[in-house]
Design a protein around this motif. Structure first.
Motif, short mmCIF file in Angstrom:
data_model
loop_
_atom_site.label_atom_id
_atom_site.label_comp_id
_atom_site.label_asym_id
_atom_site.label_seq_id
_atom_site.Cartn_x
_atom_site.Cartn_y
_atom_site.Cartn_z
N LEU A 1 -29.75 13.73 54.64
CA LEU A 1 -29.96 13.28 53.26
C LEU A 1 -30.95 14.19 52.52
O LEU A 1 -30.77 14.50 51.34
CB LEU A 1 -30.45 11.84 53.23
N GLU A 2 -31.99 14.62 53.20
CA GLU A 2 -32.97 15.52 52.58
C GLU A 2 -32.33 16.88 52.27
O GLU A 2 -32.59 17.47 51.22
CB GLU A 2 -34.20 15.69 53.47
N MET A 3 -31.47 17.36 53.17
CA MET A 3 -30.75 18.61 52.91
C MET A 3 -29.91 18.47 51.64
O MET A 3 -29.95 19.34 50.76
CB MET A 3 -29.83 18.97 54.09
N ALA A 4 -29.17 17.37 51.54
CA ALA A 4 -28.31 17.13 50.38
C ALA A 4 -29.15 17.01 49.11
O ALA A 4 -28.79 17.55 48.05
CB ALA A 4 -27.48 15.88 50.59
N PHE A 5 -30.29 16.30 49.19
CA PHE A 5 -31.15 16.15 48.03
C PHE A 5 -31.66 17.51 47.56
O PHE A 5 -31.64 17.81 46.36
CB PHE A 5 -32.34 15.23 48.35
N ARG A 6 -32.11 18.34 48.48
CA ARG A 6 -32.62 19.66 48.08
C ARG A 6 -31.53 20.54 47.50
O ARG A 6 -31.75 21.28 46.55
CB ARG A 6 -33.31 20.34 49.27
N LEU A 7 -30.33 20.47 48.07
CA LEU A 7 -29.22 21.24 47.52
C LEU A 7 -28.90 20.77 46.10
O LEU A 7 -28.62 21.58 45.21
CB LEU A 7 -27.98 21.11 48.42
N HIS A 8 -28.96 19.48 45.89
CA HIS A 8 -28.66 18.92 44.56
C HIS A 8 -29.77 19.26 43.56
O HIS A 8 -29.48 19.65 42.42
CB HIS A 8 -28.49 17.41 44.65
N THR B 1 -37.62 26.47 57.61
CA THR B 1 -39.06 26.30 57.85
C THR B 1 -39.67 25.19 57.01
O THR B 1 -40.35 24.31 57.55
CB THR B 1 -39.81 27.63 57.58
N SER B 2 -39.42 25.20 55.71
CA SER B 2 -40.04 24.16 54.87
C SER B 2 -39.47 22.78 55.18
O SER B 2 -40.21 21.79 55.20
CB SER B 2 -39.91 24.49 53.39
N LEU B 3 -38.18 22.71 55.47
CA LEU B 3 -37.58 21.42 55.80
C LEU B 3 -38.16 20.88 57.10
O LEU B 3 -38.55 19.71 57.18
CB LEU B 3 -36.06 21.55 55.91
N ARG B 4 -38.25 21.74 58.11
CA ARG B 4 -38.81 21.31 59.39
C ARG B 4 -40.26 20.87 59.24
O ARG B 4 -40.68 19.85 59.80
CB ARG B 4 -38.70 22.43 60.42
N ASP B 5 -41.03 21.63 58.48
CA ASP B 5 -42.45 21.29 58.28
C ASP B 5 -42.59 19.98 57.51
O ASP B 5 -43.39 19.12 57.89
CB ASP B 5 -43.18 22.41 57.53
N ASP B 6 -41.84 19.82 56.43
CA ASP B 6 -41.95 18.63 55.59
C ASP B 6 -41.52 17.37 56.33
O ASP B 6 -42.08 16.29 56.10
CB ASP B 6 -41.12 18.78 54.32
#
Length: 76
Positions: free
Chosen positions: A10-17, A25-30
């Motif tokens: 869901l976070e991947m989809a949100f960031r893509l949108h 890196t930023s996704l893993r850290d966040d």
């Protein structure tokens, strides 16, 4: 708190949108997730797109070191 794979997708989809891309890196850290969880979630997301949105694929830009959407079949 670590995120489960559904939350990661869901976070991947949100960031893509919202931004148009995401990087590992930023996704893993966040989200405080391991590399393995990141890649399993990425695989889940790609499987979803293949089944439900065959017109879109998740591509990787080495230049930006980030993932983004592109039309299926496009190489650019």
């Amino acid at each position: 708190m670590k995120s489960n794979r559904a939350a990661v997708v869901l976070e991947m989809a949100f960031r893509l949108h919202s931004v148009g891309f995401f990087d590992e890196t930023s996704l893993r850290d966040d989200l405080n997730i391991s590399r393995s969880t990141f890649y399993r979630s990425l695989s889940d997301f790609r499987c979803y797109l293949i089944e439900r949105r065959p017109d879109i694929e998740l591509a990787f830009s080495a230049k930006r070191n980030a993932y983004y959407f592109r039309k299926a079949g496009d190489e650019n």
